[in-house]
Design a protein around this motif. Sequence first.
Motif, PDB file in Angstrom:
ATOM      1  N   GLU A 123      84.626  78.135  -6.164  1.00  0.00           N
ATOM      2  CA  GLU A 123      85.484  77.086  -5.606  1.00  0.00           C
ATOM      3  C   GLU A 123      86.079  77.536  -4.277  1.00  0.00           C
ATOM      4  N   GLU A 124      86.506  78.784  -4.260  1.00  0.00           N
ATOM      5  CA  GLU A 124      87.104  79.342  -3.049  1.00  0.00           C
ATOM      6  C   GLU A 124      86.072  79.424  -1.929  1.00  0.00           C
ATOM      7  N   LEU A 125      84.889  79.945  -2.282  1.00  0.00           N
ATOM      8  CA  LEU A 125      83.866  80.128  -1.249  1.00  0.00           C
ATOM      9  C   LEU A 125      83.424  78.799  -0.643  1.00  0.00           C
ATOM     10  N   PHE A 126      83.395  77.752  -1.455  1.00  0.00           N
ATOM     11  CA  PHE A 126      82.943  76.461  -0.934  1.00  0.00           C
ATOM     12  C   PHE A 126      84.060  75.623  -0.328  1.00  0.00           C
ATOM     13  N   THR A 127      85.324  75.972  -0.590  1.00  0.00           N
ATOM     14  CA  THR A 127      86.374  75.202   0.077  1.00  0.00           C
ATOM     15  C   THR A 127      86.992  75.986   1.221  1.00  0.00           C
ATOM     16  N   ASN A 128      87.012  77.300   1.085  1.00  0.00           N
ATOM     17  CA  ASN A 128      87.669  78.085   2.116  1.00  0.00           C
ATOM     18  C   ASN A 128      86.964  79.430   2.313  1.00  0.00           C
ATOM     19  N   PRO A 129      85.728  79.385   2.837  1.00  0.00           N
ATOM     20  CA  PRO A 129      84.993  80.644   3.016  1.00  0.00           C
ATOM     21  C   PRO A 129      85.707  81.536   4.025  1.00  0.00           C
ATOM     22  N   LYS A 130      85.609  82.841   3.777  1.00  0.00           N
ATOM     23  CA  LYS A 130      86.315  83.771   4.652  1.00  0.00           C
ATOM     24  C   LYS A 130      85.486  84.108   5.886  1.00  0.00           C
ATOM     25  N   ASN A 131      84.166  84.059   5.727  1.00  0.00           N
ATOM     26  CA  ASN A 131      83.306  84.479   6.821  1.00  0.00           C
ATOM     27  C   ASN A 131      82.711  83.269   7.542  1.00  0.00           C
ATOM     28  N   GLU A 132      82.728  83.341   8.852  1.00  0.00           N
ATOM     29  CA  GLU A 132      82.241  82.206   9.620  1.00  0.00           C
ATOM     30  C   GLU A 132      80.761  81.931   9.361  1.00  0.00           C
ATOM     31  N   LYS A 133      79.995  83.007   9.105  1.00  0.00           N
ATOM     32  CA  LYS A 133      78.564  82.810   8.832  1.00  0.00           C
ATOM     33  C   LYS A 133      78.373  82.002   7.557  1.00  0.00           C
ATOM     34  N   THR A 134      79.228  82.265   6.559  1.00  0.00           N
ATOM     35  CA  THR A 134      79.139  81.496   5.309  1.00  0.00           C
ATOM     36  C   THR A 134      79.419  80.036   5.604  1.00  0.00           C
ATOM     37  N   GLU A 135      80.501  79.804   6.331  1.00  0.00           N
ATOM     38  CA  GLU A 135      80.885  78.421   6.665  1.00  0.00           C
ATOM     39  C   GLU A 135      79.743  77.726   7.402  1.00  0.00           C
ATOM     40  N   ASN A 136      79.182  78.409   8.390  1.00  0.00           N
ATOM     41  CA  ASN A 136      78.100  77.797   9.156  1.00  0.00           C
ATOM     42  C   ASN A 136      76.903  77.460   8.277  1.00  0.00           C
ATOM     43  N   TYR A 137      76.606  78.352   7.350  1.00  0.00           N
ATOM     44  CA  TYR A 137      75.443  78.089   6.490  1.00  0.00           C
ATOM     45  C   TYR A 137      75.701  76.936   5.523  1.00  0.00           C
ATOM     46  N   ILE A 138      76.798  77.000   4.801  1.00  0.00           N
ATOM     47  CA  ILE A 138      76.998  75.972   3.768  1.00  0.00           C
ATOM     48  C   ILE A 138      77.310  74.596   4.350  1.00  0.00           C
TER      49      ILE A 138
END
Lengths: 249, 228
Positions: free
Chosen positions: A229-244
């Motif tokens: 839930e955390e990773l998909f609502t508030n990822p810490k890494n910009e690369k994660t955010e960009n990918y998802i």
Amino acid sequence: MTKYSLSSVNLWYHDFQALTDVNIDIDNNEVTAFIGPSGCGKSTLIKSLNRMNDLIEGCRITGEFLLDGEDIYGNIDVNMLRKRVGMVFQKPNPFPMSIYDNVAFGPRTHGIKNRTELDEIVEKSLRDAAIWDECRDRLRKSALSLSGGQQQRLCIARALSVAPEVLLMDEPTSALDPISTGKIEDLINELKREYTIVIVTHNMQQATRISDKTAFFLLGEIIEVGRTEELFTNPKNEKTENYITGRFG
Amino acid sequence: MSIRVRYESELKGVFDNLVLMCRHIESAIENCIKALMEQDIELAKEVYESDIIIDRLERDIEHSCLKILMMEHPVAGDFREVSAALKMITDLERIGDQAKDIADFATQLGGGKAVSKLEHIPQMATIVIQMVKDGVQAYINRDLELARSLDTADDKVDELFCIVMADLIALIKKYPEDAERAIMYMMINKYLERIGDHAVNIGEWVEYAITGVHPKKIRKTANGKGKK
Ligand SMILES: Nc1ncnc2c1ncn2[C@@H]1O[C@H](COP(=O)(O)OP(=O)(O)OP(=O)(O)O)[C@@H](O)[C@H]1O
Ligand SMILES: [Mg+2]
């Protein structure tokens, strides 16, 4: 409770490094999802959890792979490991034999010969895999006569038949329609009560629906791992955010 | 990439409607206070009309956001942005209602002499209008500092609320025959104070959209600050 604890894992196929300094804990009674673009090492890592990479020539692994505190690349019985850690692949791969024999195959290999005992195992595994009702009347028919979604659930039943502790699933629903996918997702949700489950998926919604923890891979590294839930609502890494969010890949 | 192009253009539609909704709310607050001060019934009627538009805009924005959630399955920052918009419009719509309620009193109070010390009420209105503007601007520009500044602005509104209340109490004591009118002014005072609170809520959702953390959650657990 921690089931697997991986630290400083590196893996090479000949001189190509497919995993770089991977560290992750995988907890009991949880679903852990591996996500990331094609070729980033998800299948490589999931296969290494029951040493399927041993069969690949030129594959070299370093680092620590603790399963219940014991190094699976140390001095252990690989057959025993595969019994404890079952695997389901992207494409259903039933053996060309009857439905019954597919499920009884594992227990038989592990020395169970008693007919009633086998019957019980077959029924329980098929029930657990949510396919019993669809095949109870045709157990002697060829497994290849089942539909794709049924075959996939049969393969899950086959994996469950040896009473594993961990279930590894590499894109188990990528070839299935939404109804079969839904059944398998429900099943995963049920199974996590008893098992530790690791799943590779390219379907972000699926990861959010069924997993408790998610690890995001990129070019052989785990970029971020956290509560789903955390990773998909508030990822810490910009690369994660960009990918998802579909900004690249 | 095409997925993002579609998402961005749909979100742009939400932004545009939010700005429009904000404009209507600003003029609704401005007009209801003007109607009150100048006893202008026609202006009060205009506030009713903008309330209908504000309600319609809320539904339009809500529909767009739900559609984005369903069709695009936004995650991470995108998800927070859309959820924040969904939450913000509820506060914006309530602000519109409160402007309409003030317009109601403006009509009822029509004629007769105004209560003294009224200058604080338009002063409050000026501040809350700016707060609403800032809340929506902070969202559109992803401006964390501006979003957080709403808290300070709200302190000023609360201060004025207390002053107006004290004035009205003093007035009732001195001129009991004006009590009825004074109570109506007290209601207006309260509505303006509530508008400030709604604007603060908007700022908090903007903060959530930007940082992933809703400030009220932290404050509550940290020291129980935060009002209500
Ligand atoms: N047997 C092999 N020999 C050599 N290289 C391999 C082998 N298997 C995988 N690789 C390489 O290792 C990298 C990781 O592959 P892997 O199959 O783990 O990716 P993946 O994340 O599962 O991708 P996908 O989402 O497409 O299934 C890739 O660059 C791949 O080409
Ligand atoms: Mg793969």
